[in-house]
Design an enzyme around this catalytic site. Structure first.
Site, PDB file in Angstrom:
ATOM      1  N   GLU A 176      33.609  25.005  -7.617  1.00 13.32           N
ATOM      2  CA  GLU A 176      33.328  26.652  -6.814  1.00 13.32           C
ATOM      3  C   GLU A 176      34.053  26.910  -5.262  1.00 13.32           C
ATOM      4  O   GLU A 176      32.542  26.827  -4.360  1.00 13.32           O
ATOM      5  CB  GLU A 176      31.473  26.294  -6.892  1.00 13.32           C
ATOM      6  N   HIS A 401      18.625  32.130 -21.693  1.00 18.20           N
ATOM      7  CA  HIS A 401      19.926  31.033 -20.337  1.00 18.20           C
ATOM      8  C   HIS A 401      19.160  29.425 -20.991  1.00 18.20           C
ATOM      9  O   HIS A 401      17.929  29.833 -21.169  1.00 18.20           O
ATOM     10  CB  HIS A 401      18.948  31.735 -19.171  1.00 18.20           C
ATOM     11  N   GLU A 490      32.062  29.424 -15.649  1.00 14.40           N
ATOM     12  CA  GLU A 490      31.488  29.853 -15.014  1.00 14.40           C
ATOM     13  C   GLU A 490      33.261  29.192 -13.464  1.00 14.40           C
ATOM     14  O   GLU A 490      34.322  29.346 -14.803  1.00 14.40           O
ATOM     15  CB  GLU A 490      30.924  29.579 -13.727  1.00 14.40           C
ATOM     16  N   GLU A 496      28.482  35.845  -7.367  1.00 14.69           N
ATOM     17  CA  GLU A 496      27.447  35.131  -6.652  1.00 14.69           C
ATOM     18  C   GLU A 496      27.635  34.791  -5.033  1.00 14.69           C
ATOM     19  O   GLU A 496      26.610  35.028  -4.480  1.00 14.69           O
ATOM     20  CB  GLU A 496      26.713  34.639  -7.201  1.00 14.69           C
TER      21      GLU A 496
END
Lengths: 692, 692
Positions: A176, A401, A490, A496
């Site tokens: 990330e 989720h 992801e 985000e």
């Protein structure tokens, strides 16, 4: 498959002294643009070299392994034999950017024996495509080696110059990072990682180690992408650079005791991929990584559907609500979720993701705790029976989720019951999450055990006809061809991060992603933020979205995914329902895709044709610089008229000062027309073309 | 529970210099034989001391922890408060050596705060029984420490002399060592472990580290046993000796990254137990470890039944058959297993264990391979449907075998389906196995994760009303009180080691086991070998059983277990059906137990009264020396006659030269009588007393 030996030239050179003997073989791509040369030297070194349009892209680079058990070096070989073949097939993905894909390559398989122990056998299989090369090692059943432990893979990528490079730090646990753009010689992964205070868990490898997909551009304008395909039962590959030679060497992610992989013959490693072109757009259009993956293992794919969804999620990020119930502002309560279902139903969305629905969020993160969630126990204010019925009546499905908090062992103990619970509640899509240190403790997000775990989850989900998207997993490598229920991941810095307080995002981010992370497969990037100052519910918050609104729309085209979220929440969408119309209209499955313009870290313009329909959609984005461009509409059908609805940055739009300034125009166009794009700084443009 | 403060003497000593201040507290057992003194020194050291009949057994010994996170030493304390209480309760085990157990102790709880950070709180709870002391640490909810990682437990056991000790090497992965008998100063665990070439996987800790249960005898004849009770969510304890002070310090088994335990307040550690008596028999009779465990968590225990079984197992050990099918002499085929069912049915056995029934045995061991067995796929020559029906008709149940090959992750992924499969086939007992290196890789058989795993298996099995016995697990700690479906464990060198080619077994082994391994709970020792030279099916085999036949019978009484195998196979039992009668008759559940004679490494004689019946059974065993003994039958009911059937070594019996020489005598006896036992070298005697 058609096999032949005619494409190979085998040369045996013997000097008059009898000391020098080497063998080499070469093979070219179907259109001859790319050629590959293999050399087996007298000392046993095996190298490969890749040439593109007569320029050397990868200089002679070593192949081999270091094994832990048996404790041997497998890098001095004799050539036993070779085979060549050509392959040309066109196949149809279950979903994708295009409706059919040509898989056309020439292949060379070299059979090697260990110089020091002749019954240790290793094959290397090369496939040469018109846009790149894939190669993998094969440990055949006939080898004396049966069970073995990999200490290191010794594969090298010896680059021909000090290329411009788009890179993130090599890391065992996260991908990330923001992308860095430097010359190879300027890579400093430690320094880059040290700036990344927004990332909770980092396991940085070293100053010279970066992740794949790694994008490069040579001084004379050739684009090179290195990654891997079909990462199965093997750790992820990072690349460690020797700055004196510009040679990368494979660095595999270790397990808890420092081993890389536990294998058994017959075994084939993932493919190492080098995609090359003098056009950046060709890199984005490449299907080589997909082609190197196996066809679908799921025979009945009728239940697999691309989807658009909204979700109880961004509310928590911006401080309107919380995941945990104990806070008193629990987002996932029955009434709140009904408003999402209402909104999804009204605007024709397929799904509503609900995070924070289940017990455990009061103490879920940061303590390497094994048993956090059980995946079947809703909070008391979340009436899942009632919501299941409500959603069904409204023609919407809930999306499940499963945050694991990195405790994969705990998830595996529960996943059968968890998927059964989903089935019982008419839910057929799950977003998984792996925030935090991995359990089994000592394993990493990208180690062999976890690579197998993500696949096990996809396979187990398929047993229950459930679609999966994983957050915080290993980088994708095209496995969505083999497991088409594994819709997205992801595995990169998502939208985000606009809410991250430090580095956050930068406007160029989405112009690099398709050249890097997205080479491996679709991403749940969660575009669609309509509110830009993120202090709406928490005045102390300094974060903001670093695009214009029009760019948020364009991302639905430029960031390909069969699973697209509209990231913001209904209250914010309702402020701009005219712009929201594009999100309503844009499909998530395509018959065709045209990469119209692209330059990493600068801009991307893509047009895509809706699956099974005559409509086209265009997305154009830029970095921090404004941009003007003229787009020919020659991708549209001849002799047809289209109503183009253009969602563009207003003249005074600017991601920093005026992100919400957009204009919507309608115009009738045909394929002879052009459209002049004018993108604001950090801006974009989205266009729908509806055939009249 | 009755709480009081009257039993405590709190002394505060302040020197005139104001520099010396310490607090001490003492408490005695209900009968005052054992007393405990706690001291909190001015420098913060907290020590405990144990006295037995006025002799110091454990000299002042330190308490404390070293934490990894937060990174602190928790070993300098201030005393905040203390509580005392007494407890006296009698409870009935679901099964056991006796039908009711008295739990009677005085307790002292000291509340400590960290000298360096006053809101770090630790309590220590001591329970003083008439035969020993148990203490545990408690990390209370009110402490500032919430989540924490244990680096080391610093508990010490400072012994008062250079005692004779019965020990096995400290090890993270195996407890299948032969016992060594030396003085404390002579312990050399490395040397002892190096001799153990029969054990495939060893993880020896160091020269001075030994396992618990650790048995000792002082120069003046006091027996001391150190172990732990209620090992839950914590790694097993080994003990490291300082030979200069005869002080043992706790050495916990680490995980893959070297941490010991991941904990969260409120938490209580396992109990550290010190059992003391001047009679060896009292050690064997102690119920302190059971008493320190929690009552049954299983409310409906109606389905839990002690059992006797035979099994397709020893055939493989001695080379008559194989686990794997590919060898061509697969043991677990339908026809073979029917002969076992026939034999079990004919002789009134409850179960038939079948090993090698499922696919995977061709490549199951030694390669740290994760996915070996799926626990639901029988070999093609094993018709489980047919055998289920056949067994049911014959009034026998199959016993399931789940060999995990150490791959606990794989087992946890499958155990729900595996237990369902058992249910579907009328099977309600499983023998689990953990041969090989553990997966999660880097974990150990005795690390926290695996300790939790064994418990998870017991709990999961209980959901399916399945009874469990584990092979190769961590040492038991009395958890069978809490999980009465967890009938037995191996966790020691079993009778099977008679077939090990090197050290194998020795005649004294079974006279030490009850003082060591069995202190923690029942063992599936698999007695009942009737054939002594183990070259019956493989002439090259040099192994042999190292007892007489009569001793094999006596073990059914001296080695307590609610789950007893008749270890040999029908063909061999049929050679001695008269002797086999004792195995048929001997029960596996008892109303009462009398330890008549005992000396570790020399001899044990035990009489037990059958559960719900008036019959008694006696077992007497000796080591390598012959032994004569006079046993008073005063345990029998007064005013009653019993038919005693005596299975004894013949006069010329000898474990080495003539093990199969036995005599069976019948005699009518009453409780005034005596029986003269004459045990051969390596021999034994078994007697049934049937009330007339």
């Amino acid at each position: 498959m058609f096999c032949s030996r005619f494409t190979l030239s085998l040369v045996l050179l013997c000097s008059s002294f009898g000391l020098f003997a080497q063998k080499s073989a070469s093979i070219s791509s179907p259109n001859s643009a790319i050629s590959l040369q293999i050399n087996v030297a007298e000392n046993g070194n095996v190298t490969y070299q890749i040439t593109y349009k007569k320029q050397i892209i990868v200089e002679p680079s070593l192949l081999g392994f270091s094994l832990k058990r048996p404790e041997i070096q497998l890098n001095k070989f004799q050539l036993i034999d070779f085979e060549t073949s050509t392959f040309d097939e066109t196949w149809k993905p279950v979903w994708g950017e295009v409706s059919s894909i040509r898989n056309n390559y020439k292949a060379l398989k070299i059979k090697l024996k260990d110089k020091t122990k002749a019954d240790n056998l290793v094959n290397v299989i090369f496939r040469v495509f018109d846009d790149g090369v894939g190669f993998r090692y094969e440990f055949p059943q006939e080898s004396a080696i049966k069970h073995f432990i990999v200490k290191d893979e010794l594969t090298q990528f010896n680059l021909a110059g000090n290329h411009k490079t788009f890179w993130i730090p090599g890391d065992y646990d996260t991908n990330e990072y923001l992308y860095n753009t430097t010359k190879l010689s300027e890579i400093d992964a430690i320094k880059a990682a040290n700036k990344e205070t927004d990332i909770a868990l980092k396991s940085v490898i070293g100053i010279n180690t970066v992740q794949t997909p790694l994008m490069m551009k040579t001084a004379n304008g050739i684009y090179i992408n290195i990654h891997e395909a079909a990462l199965v039962n093997y750790p992820a590959m990072n690349l460690t650079l020797d700055k004196t030679t510009f040679t990368f060497t494979s660095h595999l992610v270790p397990d808890a005791v420092g081993n890389k992989a536990y294998l058994q013959t017959p075994f084939q490693t993932p493919w190492r991929t080098i995609i090359v072109s003098d056009k950046a757009a060709d890199i984005l259009a490449s299907k080589t990584i997909l082609n190197l993956n196996e066809p679908s293992k799921i025979t009945d794919v009728s239940w697999i559907k691309p989807q658009k969804f909204i979700g109880m999620w961004w509310e928590m990020h911006v401080g309107k609500a919380t995941w945990e119930k104990a806070s008193g502002k629990h987002g996932a309560n029955t009434e709140n979720v009904k408003t999402y279902i209402d909104f999804a139903s009204k605007h024709g969305f397929d799904g509503v993701l609900v995070e924070g629905w289940n017990e455990g969020w009061e103490d879920w993160f940061g303590n390497w705790k094994e048993n956090v969630f059980d995946f079947v126990t809703p909070y008391s204010d979340y009436n899942i029976e009632e919501l299941t019925a409500y959603a069904k009546q409204k023609g919407v499905r809930l999306i499940m989720h499963h945050e694991t908090s990195g405790s994969a062992t705990n998830y595996e103990r529960h996943f059968d019951k968890a998927f059964k619970f989903m089935q019982d509640h008419h839910i057929n899509t799950v977003k998984t999450g792996y925030v935090g240190r991995i359990i089994p403790r000592g394993e990493h997000h990208d180690s062999q055990w976890m690579v197998n775990h993500y696949q096990r989850v996809a396979e187990k989900a398929a047993e229950y006809k459930i679609m999966v998207e994983a957050h915080e997993p290993v980088h994708p490598t095209g496995l969505h061809r083999t497991y088409p229920n594994w819709l997205a991941n992801e595995a990169a810095r998502g939208n985000e991060f606009n809410n991250a307080p430090n580095l956050g995002l930068v406007p160029e981010h989405e112009t690099i992603l398709p050249f890097t992370r997205l080479m491996g497969g679709p991403m749940d990037y969660t575009p669609g933020f309509f509110h830009f100052q993120l202090n709406q519910y928490d005045a102390s918050r300094k974060t903001r979205v670093k695009t214009t609104l029009a760019k948020q729309l364009a991302l639905y085209v430029t960031v390909y995914s069969p699973l697209q979220m509209a990231g913001d929440f209904p209250e914010n969408f309702n402020q701009h329902l005219d712009a929201f119309h594009f999100i309503k209209d844009v499909p998530v499955d395509w018959d065709d895709t045209k990469i119209l313009e692209a330059e990493p870290a600068d801009y991307i313009t893509i047009a895509r044709k809706q699956k099974g329909k005559e409509n086209w959609f265009l997305g154009a984005i830029t970095d921090e610089n404004g941009r003007k461009s003229t787009i020919k509409l020659d991708f549209l059908d001849e002799n047809a008229k289209y109503e183009a609805t253009i969602y563009k940055d207003a003249a005074n739009a600017d991601w920093q000062t005026n992100p919400e300034a957009y204009k919507i125009e309608k115009r009738v166009v045909s394929n002879n027309d052009i459209i002049e794009l004018s993108l604001a700084k950090g801006g974009g443009c989205a266009i729908s073309f509806v055939k009249l």
